[in-house]
Design a protein around this motif. Structure first.
Motif, PDB file in Angstrom:
ATOM      1  N   PRO A 131       4.046 -73.953  -8.113  1.00 34.22           N
ATOM      2  CA  PRO A 131       3.280 -74.429  -9.264  1.00 34.22           C
ATOM      3  C   PRO A 131       2.201 -73.435  -9.638  1.00 34.22           C
ATOM      4  O   PRO A 131       1.538 -72.853  -8.784  1.00 34.22           O
ATOM      5  CB  PRO A 131       2.670 -75.747  -8.761  1.00 34.22           C
ATOM      6  CG  PRO A 131       3.549 -76.171  -7.642  1.00 34.22           C
ATOM      7  CD  PRO A 131       4.042 -74.899  -7.008  1.00 34.22           C
ATOM      8  N   SER A 132       2.003 -73.228 -10.917  1.00 31.34           N
ATOM      9  CA  SER A 132       1.021 -72.274 -11.396  1.00 31.34           C
ATOM     10  C   SER A 132      -0.352 -72.913 -11.467  1.00 31.34           C
ATOM     11  O   SER A 132      -0.497 -74.092 -11.735  1.00 31.34           O
ATOM     12  CB  SER A 132       1.438 -71.771 -12.784  1.00 31.34           C
ATOM     13  OG  SER A 132       0.401 -71.010 -13.346  1.00 31.34           O
ATOM     14  N   LEU A 133      -1.403 -72.107 -11.231  1.00 30.26           N
ATOM     15  CA  LEU A 133      -2.755 -72.570 -11.415  1.00 30.26           C
ATOM     16  C   LEU A 133      -3.141 -72.562 -12.883  1.00 30.26           C
ATOM     17  O   LEU A 133      -4.165 -73.095 -13.269  1.00 30.26           O
ATOM     18  CB  LEU A 133      -3.722 -71.681 -10.621  1.00 30.26           C
ATOM     19  CG  LEU A 133      -3.559 -71.723  -9.101  1.00 30.26           C
ATOM     20  CD1 LEU A 133      -4.541 -70.759  -8.460  1.00 30.26           C
ATOM     21  CD2 LEU A 133      -3.782 -73.127  -8.573  1.00 30.26           C
ATOM     22  N   SER A 134      -2.314 -71.939 -13.706  1.00 27.46           N
ATOM     23  CA  SER A 134      -2.611 -71.858 -15.128  1.00 27.46           C
ATOM     24  C   SER A 134      -2.463 -73.219 -15.779  1.00 27.46           C
ATOM     25  O   SER A 134      -1.703 -74.063 -15.342  1.00 27.46           O
ATOM     26  CB  SER A 134      -1.657 -70.866 -15.791  1.00 27.46           C
ATOM     27  OG  SER A 134      -1.786 -70.904 -17.194  1.00 27.46           O
ATOM     28  N   ASN A 135      -3.239 -73.438 -16.866  1.00 25.33           N
ATOM     29  CA  ASN A 135      -3.104 -74.684 -17.609  1.00 25.33           C
ATOM     30  C   ASN A 135      -2.233 -74.480 -18.834  1.00 25.33           C
ATOM     31  O   ASN A 135      -2.323 -75.223 -19.799  1.00 25.33           O
ATOM     32  CB  ASN A 135      -4.483 -75.223 -18.012  1.00 25.33           C
ATOM     33  CG  ASN A 135      -5.269 -74.226 -18.851  1.00 25.33           C
ATOM     34  OD1 ASN A 135      -4.871 -73.071 -19.009  1.00 25.33           O
ATOM     35  ND2 ASN A 135      -6.399 -74.666 -19.378  1.00 25.33           N
ATOM     36  N   LEU A 136      -1.383 -73.467 -18.807  1.00 26.35           N
ATOM     37  CA  LEU A 136      -0.467 -73.204 -19.900  1.00 26.35           C
ATOM     38  C   LEU A 136       0.886 -73.841 -19.628  1.00 26.35           C
ATOM     39  O   LEU A 136       1.316 -73.944 -18.483  1.00 26.35           O
ATOM     40  CB  LEU A 136      -0.279 -71.695 -20.103  1.00 26.35           C
ATOM     41  CG  LEU A 136      -1.506 -70.877 -20.498  1.00 26.35           C
ATOM     42  CD1 LEU A 136      -1.137 -69.401 -20.579  1.00 26.35           C
ATOM     43  CD2 LEU A 136      -2.070 -71.354 -21.824  1.00 26.35           C
TER      44      LEU A 136
END
Length: 253
Positions: free
Chosen positions: A8-13
């Motif tokens: 999972p990415s830490l980005s909020n995109l």
């Protein structure tokens, strides 16, 4: 198939696609700072910050990824029925700033952004662009996509197509790094399951394997493969599947 092959990415995109070859990039901003998990859609400020046409035909796979090192730019990877596999760097920026004494004004901007999204508009203060980083073209349509990392900053895109082949493409290497003739008809679904450190060597988990790849096809079969991913975007896919499930009621789509 679910998206299990990438951390999972830490980005909020997030990204979404449609059948005309266009991609939309959304940014998710929590409107209530003290809420770690939104309880409803109204708790989110969903902004469409980019919408652009990347392919000539329907997009079959669309994934956005940012490394755990959040200083690196997110990458958007897409596959399409036009045979293209494309990788874009996503650069985002906003002219909105929050003054300590302007909370009411900032809240108004947040509500305006939510309304703009719902009406298909993009706030003029948002500065976003996609910069093409890599491009690969197949002679046959590409029907599915899975991503994984080599653990050292490299990313590999696995794409299945109408040529019955699963191709592994090194994003930094800018070339195909492995392939396997996997089915007797188009490959229409892919998933990558990373190995848990607690998984011992078994019939399912080979001694050096790092992932299990699951593929589905119009030939009405699902197959399970042993995959080894190592530093430098090096990939090895066993030529013989670990398991093969026959005679689905219909083609796997």
């Amino acid at each position: 198939f679910s998206d299990m092959g990438i951390q999972p990415s830490l980005s909020n995109l997030s990204a979404s696609s449609n059948i005309n070859g266009s991609v939309s990039i959304q940014r998710n901003d929590t409107m209530i700072a003290t809420t770690s998990t939104p309880s409803s859609a109204s708790d989110w400020d969903m902004k469409i910050i980019e919408r652009t046409k990347l392919h000539d035909e329907a997009i079959s796979g669309c994934k956005i990824y940012q490394d755990m090192d959040t200083t690196s730019r997110p990458i958007l990877t897409t596959t399409s029925l036009d045979g293209g596999l494309k990788v874009h760097h996503v650069t985002t920026g906003s002219a909105d700033t929050e003054e300590p004494s302007a909370k009411g004004f900032t809240s108004t901007l947040s509500r305006f952004s939510y309304l703009s999204m719902s009406r298909g508009q993009t706030p003029s203060t948002e500065q976003t662009k996609l910069a093409e980083f890599r491009s690969h073209t197949s002679r046959d349509p590409l029907a599915c996509l899975a991503l994984t990392s080599d653990g050292q900053g490299g990313q590999i895109a696995f794409a299945g197509g109408h040529d019955d082949v699963v191709l592994a493409y090194g994003i930094n290497s800018a070339c195909a790094v492995a392939s396997v003739y996997s089915h007797r008809d188009a490959v229409t679904g892919l998933d990558l399951v990373p190995r848990n450190p607690s998984n011992r060597a078994t019939k399912l988990w080979r001694e050096k394997s790092t992932h299990i790849m699951v593929s589905g096809s119009w030939d009405a079969t699902v197959k399970v493969w042993s995959v080894t991913v190592s530093t430098g975007e090096t990939v090895a896919i066993d030529r013989e599947p670990l398991a093969e499930l026959f005679d689905a009621d219909s083609s796997i789509v």
